[in-house]
Motif scaffolding. Sequence first.
Motif, PDB file in Angstrom:
ATOM      1  N   HIS A  72       0.763  -1.129  -0.142  1.00 37.61           N
ATOM      2  CA  HIS A  72       0.096  -0.049   0.058  1.00 37.61           C
ATOM      3  C   HIS A  72       0.739   1.194  -0.214  1.00 37.61           C
ATOM      4  N   THR A  73       0.279   2.385  -0.254  1.00 35.86           N
ATOM      5  CA  THR A  73       0.838   3.713  -0.263  1.00 35.86           C
ATOM      6  C   THR A  73       0.432   4.508   0.951  1.00 35.86           C
ATOM      7  N   MET A  74       0.986   5.131   1.856  1.00 36.74           N
ATOM      8  CA  MET A  74       0.612   6.000   2.825  1.00 36.74           C
ATOM      9  C   MET A  74       0.804   7.303   2.318  1.00 36.74           C
ATOM     10  N   VAL A  75      -0.481   8.275   2.701  1.00 36.38           N
ATOM     11  CA  VAL A  75      -0.156   9.640   2.428  1.00 36.38           C
ATOM     12  C   VAL A  75      -0.863  10.353   3.530  1.00 36.38           C
ATOM     13  N   ARG A  76       0.077  11.329   4.105  1.00 41.16           N
ATOM     14  CA  ARG A  76      -0.257  12.044   5.429  1.00 41.16           C
ATOM     15  C   ARG A  76      -1.115  13.185   4.688  1.00 41.16           C
ATOM     16  N   VAL A  77      -2.195  13.276   5.447  1.00 44.13           N
ATOM     17  CA  VAL A  77      -3.337  14.526   4.941  1.00 44.13           C
ATOM     18  C   VAL A  77      -3.812  15.419   6.179  1.00 44.13           C
ATOM     19  N   ALA A  78      -3.718  16.850   5.779  1.00 43.46           N
ATOM     20  CA  ALA A  78      -4.094  17.504   6.853  1.00 43.46           C
ATOM     21  C   ALA A  78      -5.712  17.751   6.910  1.00 43.46           C
ATOM     22  N   ASP A  79      -6.547  17.289   5.832  1.00 47.08           N
ATOM     23  CA  ASP A  79      -7.933  17.632   5.965  1.00 47.08           C
ATOM     24  C   ASP A  79      -8.454  16.290   5.501  1.00 47.08           C
ATOM     25  N   THR A 134      -6.017   8.935  12.785  1.00 43.55           N
ATOM     26  CA  THR A 134      -7.044   8.064  11.943  1.00 43.55           C
ATOM     27  C   THR A 134      -6.161   7.327  10.825  1.00 43.55           C
ATOM     28  N   LEU A 135      -6.678   6.216  10.641  1.00 45.69           N
ATOM     29  CA  LEU A 135      -6.109   5.641   9.277  1.00 45.69           C
ATOM     30  C   LEU A 135      -7.423   5.274   8.435  1.00 45.69           C
ATOM     31  N   VAL A 136      -7.212   5.690   7.213  1.00 48.82           N
ATOM     32  CA  VAL A 136      -8.284   5.481   6.250  1.00 48.82           C
ATOM     33  C   VAL A 136      -7.717   4.678   5.270  1.00 48.82           C
ATOM     34  N   PHE A 137      -8.313   3.833   4.811  1.00 46.32           N
ATOM     35  CA  PHE A 137      -7.649   2.818   3.757  1.00 46.32           C
ATOM     36  C   PHE A 137      -8.884   3.071   2.573  1.00 46.32           C
ATOM     37  N   MET A 138      -8.482   3.453   1.265  1.00 46.22           N
ATOM     38  CA  MET A 138      -9.166   3.449   0.178  1.00 46.22           C
ATOM     39  C   MET A 138      -8.415   2.773  -1.060  1.00 46.22           C
ATOM     40  N   ALA A 139      -9.392   2.001  -1.783  1.00 37.83           N
ATOM     41  CA  ALA A 139      -9.080   1.121  -2.806  1.00 37.83           C
ATOM     42  C   ALA A 139     -10.171   1.015  -3.814  1.00 37.83           C
ATOM     43  N   PRO A 140      -9.646   0.866  -5.142  1.00 35.82           N
ATOM     44  CA  PRO A 140     -10.501   0.698  -6.359  1.00 35.82           C
ATOM     45  C   PRO A 140     -11.447  -0.373  -6.075  1.00 35.82           C
ATOM     46  N   SER A 141     -12.441  -0.102  -6.479  1.00 39.17           N
ATOM     47  CA  SER A 141     -13.685  -1.330  -6.278  1.00 39.17           C
ATOM     48  C   SER A 141     -13.118  -2.770  -6.639  1.00 39.17           C
ATOM     49  N   PRO A 160      -9.608  -4.488  -3.121  1.00 38.47           N
ATOM     50  CA  PRO A 160      -9.299  -3.972  -1.692  1.00 38.47           C
ATOM     51  C   PRO A 160      -7.808  -4.302  -1.273  1.00 38.47           C
ATOM     52  N   GLU A 161      -7.081  -5.221  -2.098  1.00 38.74           N
ATOM     53  CA  GLU A 161      -5.521  -5.621  -1.537  1.00 38.74           C
ATOM     54  C   GLU A 161      -4.703  -4.539  -2.200  1.00 38.74           C
ATOM     55  N   CYS A 162      -5.005  -3.354  -2.909  1.00 41.41           N
ATOM     56  CA  CYS A 162      -4.138  -2.323  -3.348  1.00 41.41           C
ATOM     57  C   CYS A 162      -4.683  -0.900  -2.842  1.00 41.41           C
ATOM     58  N   PRO A 163      -4.539  -0.683  -1.408  1.00 45.48           N
ATOM     59  CA  PRO A 163      -5.126   0.355  -0.941  1.00 45.48           C
ATOM     60  C   PRO A 163      -4.195   1.721  -0.860  1.00 45.48           C
ATOM     61  N   VAL A 164      -4.686   2.683  -0.712  1.00 48.08           N
ATOM     62  CA  VAL A 164      -3.855   4.184  -0.322  1.00 48.08           C
ATOM     63  C   VAL A 164      -4.470   4.358   1.050  1.00 48.08           C
ATOM     64  N   GLU A 165      -3.315   4.274   2.009  1.00 49.47           N
ATOM     65  CA  GLU A 165      -3.627   4.806   3.388  1.00 49.47           C
ATOM     66  C   GLU A 165      -3.611   6.155   3.361  1.00 49.47           C
TER      67      GLU A 165
END
Length: 61
Positions: A7-14, A41-48, A51-56
């Motif tokens: 997966h890839t982790m992206v730190r977000v402000a909003d 908070t960690l939110v995992f998002m992936a293409p429909s 789910p094995e390829c998420p962006v965190e």
Amino acid sequence: MQMKYLHTMVRVADLDASIAFFALLGLEETRRWDNEAGRFTLVFMAPSGQPECPVELTYNW
């Protein structure tokens, strides 16, 4: 040897704006973890259907 994408982790402000942005790209929330002690908070998002390829998305309170 075969490599596997984790997966890839992206730190977000909003967090809400970031979720909306990635939703526009076709990703959907697959899971969420709120950690009170660590204040993040960690939110995992992936293409429909992928789910094995998420962006965190990592949001520090």
